[in-house]
Design an enzyme around this catalytic site. Structure first.
Site, PDB file in Angstrom:
ATOM      1  CG  MET A   1      -0.327  -0.154   2.500  1.00 25.81           C
ATOM      2  SD  MET A   1      -1.418  -0.864   3.713  1.00 25.81           S
ATOM      3  CE  MET A   1      -0.955  -2.571   3.538  1.00 25.81           C
ATOM      4  N   PRO A   2       2.015   1.223  -0.546  1.00 24.54           N
ATOM      5  CG  PRO A   2       4.022   0.732  -1.637  1.00 24.54           C
ATOM      6  CD  PRO A   2       2.804   0.101  -1.043  1.00 24.54           C
ATOM      7  CG  PHE A   3       0.416   7.766  -2.577  1.00 26.26           C
ATOM      8  CD1 PHE A   3      -0.222   7.573  -3.784  1.00 26.26           C
ATOM      9  CD2 PHE A   3       0.667   9.058  -2.154  1.00 26.26           C
ATOM     10  CE1 PHE A   3      -0.615   8.657  -4.563  1.00 26.26           C
ATOM     11  CE2 PHE A   3       0.277  10.147  -2.922  1.00 26.26           C
ATOM     12  CZ  PHE A   3      -0.363   9.937  -4.127  1.00 26.26           C
TER      13      PHE A   3
END
Length: 130
Positions: A1-3
């Site tokens: 879930m990295p942005f």
């Protein structure tokens, strides 16, 4: 879930920034156990006057080729995992794209899992009891 946000100079050739993104994603898959297809990135190319940097900081001398990488991630990863990620990104950019290691600036921003919504206004990682 990295942005992930990637900011770099407009002087880099077409496709270069996407390669940077691919290297970052590969390192995150390997060192942060990021799932397949969990690749959310914003790549912004800037004029030289829009990237403000010191000549040096902490004994590191920067050039106009600097690449800023900021990743918003869920909290909980160990210091060792973060160190491994930083090194993997640096190694990949140096080996594959010939970026100077001094010109790779990485910043992680950790947030609680409930701070993510991937669409439909849903808190996708809401605590089970709420």
């Amino acid at each position: 879930m990295p942005f992930v946000r990637i900011d770099l100079s407009k002087k880099y050739p077409d496709g270069f920034a996407q390669q940077v993104g691919d290297i970052i994603y590969g390192a995150m898959r390997q060192h942060f156990n990021v799932p397949e297809d969990d690749k959310f990135q914003i790549i912004t190319k800037h004029d030289a006057n829009e990237l403000v940097i010191p000549k040096s900081y902490l004994g590191i001398e920067y050039s106009e080729d600097i690449i800023f990488i900021q990743a918003t991630i869920s909290e909980g990863r160990s210091t060792q995992m973060k160190k491994s990620l930083y090194q993997a990104i640096c190694d990949g950019l140096v080996e594959k794209l010939k970026v100077r290691p001094q010109d790779i600036l990485i910043n992680l921003v950790e947030v609680n899992k409930e701070n993510w919504s991937f669409g439909h206004g849903v808190m996708h990682y809401a605590p089970k009891d709420q």
